[in-house]
Design a protein around this motif. Structure first.
Motif, PDB file in Angstrom:
ATOM      1  N   THR A 263      -5.076   4.825  -6.164  1.00 51.61           N
ATOM      2  CA  THR A 263      -5.028   3.797  -6.964  1.00 51.61           C
ATOM      3  C   THR A 263      -3.396   3.452  -7.417  1.00 51.61           C
TER       4      THR A 263
ATOM      5  N   ALA B 226      -6.125  -6.155  -7.677  1.00 49.61           N
ATOM      6  CA  ALA B 226      -6.916  -5.008  -7.578  1.00 49.61           C
ATOM      7  C   ALA B 226      -8.392  -5.335  -6.947  1.00 49.61           C
TER       8      ALA B 226
ATOM      9  N   GLY C 102      -3.168  -0.712   3.932  1.00 52.97           N
ATOM     10  CA  GLY C 102      -1.867  -1.147   2.915  1.00 52.97           C
ATOM     11  C   GLY C 102      -0.686  -0.519   3.369  1.00 52.97           C
TER      12      GLY C 102
ATOM     13  N   ALA D 203      -6.624  -3.922  -2.300  1.00 55.08           N
ATOM     14  CA  ALA D 203      -5.932  -4.871  -3.065  1.00 55.08           C
ATOM     15  C   ALA D 203      -6.093  -6.162  -2.099  1.00 55.08           C
TER      16      ALA D 203
ATOM     17  N   PHE E 272      -5.712   1.510   0.337  1.00 56.48           N
ATOM     18  CA  PHE E 272      -4.701   2.509   0.118  1.00 56.48           C
ATOM     19  C   PHE E 272      -5.407   3.748  -0.225  1.00 56.48           C
TER      20      PHE E 272
ATOM     21  N   SER F 288      -8.797   2.993  -2.689  1.00 54.63           N
ATOM     22  CA  SER F 288      -8.261   1.729  -3.561  1.00 54.63           C
ATOM     23  C   SER F 288      -7.880   0.369  -2.668  1.00 54.63           C
TER      24      SER F 288
ATOM     25  N   ARG G  62      -2.107   1.671  -4.389  1.00 55.73           N
ATOM     26  CA  ARG G  62      -2.515   0.273  -4.502  1.00 55.73           C
ATOM     27  C   ARG G  62      -1.894  -0.570  -5.699  1.00 55.73           C
TER      28      ARG G  62
END
Length: 117
Positions: free
Chosen positions: A55, A73, A92, A10, A52, A8, A58
């Motif tokens: 989810t 996102a 992340g 961002a 990440f 995931s 994230r």
């Protein structure tokens, strides 16, 4: 090659104040604090993606970061389509977070094989 779509993502997006945008639009002189803010926001502008392991992780990183940056996102497909090479992706999770060890091999494997894709 690791499938990055299982991660995931961002990315940071600058939120430029309307007053600064108005000055920039008409090339008006900036005050010293405005110049400093503009320079800072220019460093955020590329919005390098962060990876990440889930989810949930994230989503916990999304939202405002300081006064002028918001994390949104993203997917790897969006990041790639936006011109971000894998070498620009950050992990992340903090180094001490066990999830860092889950994400790092996928990112590092992809970086090691880049640009030979």
């Amino acid at each position: 090659m690791t499938d990055l779509s299982v991660l995931s993502f961002a990315r940071p997006v600058p939120e430029i104040p309307d007053t600064l945008m108005a000055k920039l639009a008409c090339a008006a002189p900036l005050s010293a604090p405005e110049k400093e803010l503009y320079t800072t926001l220019c460093g955020v502008t590329p919005g390098y993606p962060e990876a990440f392991n889930s989810t949930e992780a994230r989503d916990a990183a999304l939202g405002r970061f300081g006064s002028y940056v918001k994390f949104v996102a993203a997917t790897w497909a969006e990041a790639e389509a936006g011109g971000f090479p894998i070498a620009s992706v950050a992990i992340g999770h903090a180094l001490a977070d066990p999830a860092f060890d889950e994400v790092a091999p996928a990112i590092l494997d992809a970086v090691a094989s880049w640009p030979a894709r």
